[in-house]
Design a protein around this motif. Structure first.
Motif, PDB file in Angstrom:
ATOM      1  N   ILE A  16       0.870  -1.178   0.000  1.00 34.08           N
ATOM      2  CA  ILE A  16       0.000   0.000   0.000  1.00 34.08           C
ATOM      3  C   ILE A  16       0.909   1.230   0.000  1.00 34.08           C
ATOM      4  CG2 ILE A  16      -1.902   1.172   1.148  1.00 34.08           C
ATOM      5  CD1 ILE A  16      -2.635  -1.428   2.482  1.00 34.08           C
ATOM      6  N   SER A  17       0.864   1.976  -1.070  1.00 30.63           N
ATOM      7  CA  SER A  17       1.851   3.017  -1.311  1.00 30.63           C
ATOM      8  C   SER A  17       1.595   4.275  -0.488  1.00 30.63           C
ATOM      9  CB  SER A  17       1.874   3.380  -2.799  1.00 30.63           C
ATOM     10  OG  SER A  17       2.223   2.256  -3.578  1.00 30.63           O
ATOM     11  N   CYS A  18       2.675   4.821   0.056  1.00 37.45           N
ATOM     12  CA  CYS A  18       2.655   6.106   0.750  1.00 37.45           C
ATOM     13  C   CYS A  18       4.016   6.753   0.544  1.00 37.45           C
ATOM     14  CB  CYS A  18       2.355   5.913   2.232  1.00 37.45           C
ATOM     15  SG  CYS A  18       2.314   7.460   3.178  1.00 37.45           S
ATOM     16  N   SER A  19       4.026   7.917  -0.076  1.00 33.72           N
ATOM     17  CA  SER A  19       5.272   8.587  -0.414  1.00 33.72           C
ATOM     18  C   SER A  19       5.356   9.932   0.303  1.00 33.72           C
ATOM     19  CB  SER A  19       5.374   8.790  -1.931  1.00 33.72           C
ATOM     20  OG  SER A  19       6.568   9.441  -2.283  1.00 33.72           O
ATOM     21  N   VAL A  20       6.523  10.199   0.894  1.00 29.34           N
ATOM     22  CA  VAL A  20       6.755  11.460   1.615  1.00 29.34           C
ATOM     23  C   VAL A  20       7.617  12.358   0.739  1.00 29.34           C
ATOM     24  CG1 VAL A  20       7.638  12.523   3.709  1.00 29.34           C
ATOM     25  CG2 VAL A  20       6.659  10.215   3.801  1.00 29.34           C
ATOM     26  N   SER A  21       7.083  13.527   0.413  1.00 27.11           N
ATOM     27  CA  SER A  21       7.809  14.485  -0.417  1.00 27.11           C
ATOM     28  C   SER A  21       8.361  15.593   0.477  1.00 27.11           C
ATOM     29  CB  SER A  21       6.882  15.089  -1.481  1.00 27.11           C
ATOM     30  OG  SER A  21       7.562  16.049  -2.253  1.00 27.11           O
ATOM     31  N   GLY A  22       9.669  15.793   0.431  1.00 27.32           N
ATOM     32  CA  GLY A  22      10.310  16.804   1.277  1.00 27.32           C
ATOM     33  C   GLY A  22      11.794  16.739   1.091  1.00 27.32           C
ATOM     34  N   PRO A  23      12.548  16.585   2.175  1.00 29.27           N
ATOM     35  CA  PRO A  23      14.000  16.470   2.073  1.00 29.27           C
ATOM     36  C   PRO A  23      14.401  15.260   1.232  1.00 29.27           C
ATOM     37  CG  PRO A  23      13.305  16.825   4.352  1.00 29.27           C
ATOM     38  CD  PRO A  23      12.072  16.557   3.572  1.00 29.27           C
ATOM     39  N   SER A  24      15.562  15.340   0.608  1.00 28.46           N
ATOM     40  CA  SER A  24      16.016  14.229  -0.232  1.00 28.46           C
ATOM     41  C   SER A  24      16.221  12.965   0.590  1.00 28.46           C
ATOM     42  CB  SER A  24      17.312  14.609  -0.947  1.00 28.46           C
ATOM     43  OG  SER A  24      18.316  14.960   0.002  1.00 28.46           O
ATOM     44  N   ARG A  25      16.592  13.111   1.854  1.00 27.04           N
ATOM     45  CA  ARG A  25      16.736  11.980   2.758  1.00 27.04           C
ATOM     46  C   ARG A  25      16.100  12.340   4.104  1.00 27.04           C
ATOM     47  NH1 ARG A  25      20.210   7.958   1.337  1.00 27.04           N
ATOM     48  NH2 ARG A  25      20.564   7.357   3.513  1.00 27.04           N
ATOM     49  N   LEU A  26      15.270  11.456   4.621  1.00 24.70           N
ATOM     50  CA  LEU A  26      14.618  11.689   5.905  1.00 24.70           C
ATOM     51  C   LEU A  26      15.527  11.258   7.045  1.00 24.70           C
ATOM     52  CD1 LEU A  26      10.966  10.422   5.226  1.00 24.70           C
ATOM     53  CD2 LEU A  26      11.809  12.772   5.167  1.00 24.70           C
ATOM     54  N   ASP A  27      15.506  12.027   8.108  1.00 30.98           N
ATOM     55  CA  ASP A  27      16.235  11.673   9.320  1.00 30.98           C
ATOM     56  C   ASP A  27      15.335  10.781  10.167  1.00 30.98           C
ATOM     57  OD1 ASP A  27      17.627  11.463  11.656  1.00 30.98           O
ATOM     58  OD2 ASP A  27      17.893  13.621  11.961  1.00 30.98           O
ATOM     59  N   LEU A  28      15.657   9.497  10.253  1.00 26.54           N
ATOM     60  CA  LEU A  28      14.803   8.545  10.961  1.00 26.54           C
ATOM     61  C   LEU A  28      14.724   8.832  12.457  1.00 26.54           C
ATOM     62  CD1 LEU A  28      15.550   5.120   9.249  1.00 26.54           C
ATOM     63  CD2 LEU A  28      13.866   6.869   8.673  1.00 26.54           C
ATOM     64  N   ASN A  29      15.678   9.606  12.983  1.00 23.05           N
ATOM     65  CA  ASN A  29      15.647   9.929  14.401  1.00 23.05           C
ATOM     66  C   ASN A  29      14.488  10.859  14.758  1.00 23.05           C
ATOM     67  OD1 ASN A  29      17.983   8.444  15.194  1.00 23.05           O
ATOM     68  ND2 ASN A  29      19.263  10.035  14.255  1.00 23.05           N
ATOM     69  N   ILE A  30      14.015  11.624  13.770  1.00 24.67           N
ATOM     70  CA  ILE A  30      12.915  12.559  14.036  1.00 24.67           C
ATOM     71  C   ILE A  30      11.691  12.241  13.165  1.00 24.67           C
ATOM     72  CG2 ILE A  30      14.433  14.420  14.787  1.00 24.67           C
ATOM     73  CD1 ILE A  30      14.115  15.658  11.994  1.00 24.67           C
ATOM     74  N   THR A  31      11.668  11.039  12.562  1.00 23.25           N
ATOM     75  CA  THR A  31      10.575  10.642  11.668  1.00 23.25           C
ATOM     76  C   THR A  31       9.797   9.479  12.277  1.00 23.25           C
ATOM     77  OG1 THR A  31      11.819  11.332   9.701  1.00 23.25           O
ATOM     78  CG2 THR A  31       9.967   9.829   9.365  1.00 23.25           C
ATOM     79  N   ALA A  32       8.483   9.597  12.263  1.00 24.10           N
ATOM     80  CA  ALA A  32       7.620   8.520  12.745  1.00 24.10           C
ATOM     81  C   ALA A  32       6.556   8.226  11.691  1.00 24.10           C
ATOM     82  CB  ALA A  32       6.958   8.906  14.060  1.00 24.10           C
ATOM     83  N   VAL A  33       6.311   6.945  11.457  1.00 20.60           N
ATOM     84  CA  VAL A  33       5.267   6.517  10.525  1.00 20.60           C
ATOM     85  C   VAL A  33       4.354   5.524  11.245  1.00 20.60           C
ATOM     86  CG1 VAL A  33       4.736   5.312   8.376  1.00 20.60           C
ATOM     87  CG2 VAL A  33       6.736   6.819   8.494  1.00 20.60           C
ATOM     88  N   THR A  34       3.060   5.763  11.183  1.00 16.18           N
ATOM     89  CA  THR A  34       2.088   4.838  11.762  1.00 16.18           C
ATOM     90  C   THR A  34       1.022   4.522  10.726  1.00 16.18           C
ATOM     91  OG1 THR A  34       2.415   5.882  13.932  1.00 16.18           O
ATOM     92  CG2 THR A  34       0.542   4.389  13.699  1.00 16.18           C
ATOM     93  N   TRP A  35       0.773   3.237  10.529  1.00 14.22           N
ATOM     94  CA  TRP A  35      -0.290   2.788   9.634  1.00 14.22           C
ATOM     95  C   TRP A  35      -1.461   2.281  10.481  1.00 14.22           C
ATOM     96  CZ3 TRP A  35      -1.237   2.965   4.481  1.00 14.22           C
ATOM     97  CH2 TRP A  35      -0.183   3.326   3.636  1.00 14.22           C
ATOM     98  N   PHE A  36      -2.662   2.739  10.116  1.00 10.65           N
ATOM     99  CA  PHE A  36      -3.887   2.322  10.792  1.00 10.65           C
ATOM    100  C   PHE A  36      -4.815   1.619   9.802  1.00 10.65           C
ATOM    101  CE2 PHE A  36      -2.347   6.120  12.930  1.00 10.65           C
ATOM    102  CZ  PHE A  36      -2.435   5.806  14.275  1.00 10.65           C
ATOM    103  N   TRP A  37      -5.655   0.745  10.332  1.00 10.58           N
ATOM    104  CA  TRP A  37      -6.727   0.089   9.550  1.00 10.58           C
ATOM    105  C   TRP A  37      -8.035   0.304  10.280  1.00 10.58           C
ATOM    106  CZ3 TRP A  37      -9.139  -4.811  11.130  1.00 10.58           C
ATOM    107  CH2 TRP A  37     -10.047  -5.319  10.180  1.00 10.58           C
ATOM    108  N   LYS A  38      -9.029   0.832   9.569  1.00  9.31           N
ATOM    109  CA  LYS A  38     -10.329   1.080  10.198  1.00  9.31           C
ATOM    110  C   LYS A  38     -11.082  -0.244  10.320  1.00  9.31           C
ATOM    111  CE  LYS A  38     -12.512   4.904   9.631  1.00  9.31           C
ATOM    112  NZ  LYS A  38     -12.538   5.300  11.078  1.00  9.31           N
ATOM    113  N   ASN A  39     -11.253  -0.686  11.546  1.00  7.28           N
ATOM    114  CA  ASN A  39     -11.926  -1.956  11.817  1.00  7.28           C
ATOM    115  C   ASN A  39     -13.412  -1.815  11.490  1.00  7.28           C
ATOM    116  OD1 ASN A  39     -13.250  -4.163  13.175  1.00  7.28           O
ATOM    117  ND2 ASN A  39     -11.373  -4.456  14.355  1.00  7.28           N
ATOM    118  N   PRO A  40     -13.926  -2.597  10.512  1.00  4.47           N
ATOM    119  CA  PRO A  40     -15.332  -2.450  10.123  1.00  4.47           C
ATOM    120  C   PRO A  40     -16.317  -2.910  11.186  1.00  4.47           C
ATOM    121  CG  PRO A  40     -14.354  -4.331   9.016  1.00  4.47           C
ATOM    122  CD  PRO A  40     -13.230  -3.634   9.729  1.00  4.47           C
TER     123      PRO A  40
END
Length: 252
Positions: A16-40
């Protein structure tokens, strides 16, 4: 960012694609990604996967986000052997301190029908041609019949004496359906008949042929069909008619 839909075949891996547009390289020390699924069932947003400071945690077995890809702005969620219950709305939330953005995408899980064509003798005067579609999802499906006209080299649609039963749901939430074509055992009804099945999981309708001889001998199925007719689901995923999904673009 809602309204997007991505399709995947049952028991196949999904990204499931998700692309972050910004700096050429993200600093993982200050980057957080959370994926959620809406429970039907509960209506809640259940966590599927999260990563922060280079540390990750999967809340669903096999779920993951590539850290190497995340550095380059790719926050796509990978799910192995997707099942029907995993369909629904997914949300990608990205925090790149001090910025935050998120987007949603719907995952549709489909299953290709397995098609068979056979003959059932009703009595000495009539036969049933049976076209069965099994194991498909979602429920909506269309079955049509035609007979090959040798003179004009085309398959002529048949609407009379056709009965299609109600769709039956299986325990695994896939569906089965059977369509019958009743024909009289006579020389004028001999020839090659075709059952055509259309479903959202198929790039093109799937076809099965059967030849009914004039002399009343055993009908023969046509096994000389092209690969794309016999294995339409394979074609979907080798690029001839590739089912692809949109990409969520999160901009900073």
């Amino acid at each position: 960012m809602g309204g997007r839909t991505q399709t995947v075949l049952l028991n196949h891996n999904a990204t499931i694609s998700c692309s972050v547009s910004g700096p050429s390289r993200l600093d993982l020390n200050i980057t957080a990604v959370t994926w959620f699924w809406k429970n039907p069932v509960t209506g809640t947003d259940d966590k599927v996967f999260e990563v922060f400071g280079g540390c990750s945690k999967a809340f669903r077995p096999g779920a993951g986000v590539s850290l190497q890809g995340l550095v380059k702005g790719n926050a796509s969620l990978q799910l192995p052997e997707v099942q029907l219950w995993q369909a629904g709305e997914y949300r990608c939330k990205v925090v790149n301190t001090p910025n935050m953005d998120q987007g949603t995408i719907s995952l549709e899980v489909v299953a290709c029908p397995v098609i068979s064509l056979s003959v059932k003798v009703k009595d000495n005067d009539y036969q049933h041609l049976l076209c069965e579609a099994r194991g498909f999802h979602p429920k909506l499906i269309n079955i049509t019949w035609c007979k090959w006209d040798q003179e004009y080299s085309q398959c002529l649609n048949i609407s009379e004496n056709v009965t299609t039963n109600a769709v039956i749901e299986n325990d695994d939430k896939t569906f089965n359906v059977t369509s019958f074509l009743t024909r009289k055992c006579s020389p004028e009804h001999a020839g090659t008949y075709q059952c055509m099945v259309a479903h959202v999981s198929l790039c093109t309708p799937r076809r099965r042929n059967i030849t009914v001889p004039e002399n009343g001998s055993e009908p023969k199925s046509n096994s000389g069909m092209p690969l794309w007719i016999i294995f339409p689901c394979l074609v979907i995923w080798i690029g001839v008619c590739c089912v692809t999904g949109p990409t969520l673009l999160i901009v900073y």
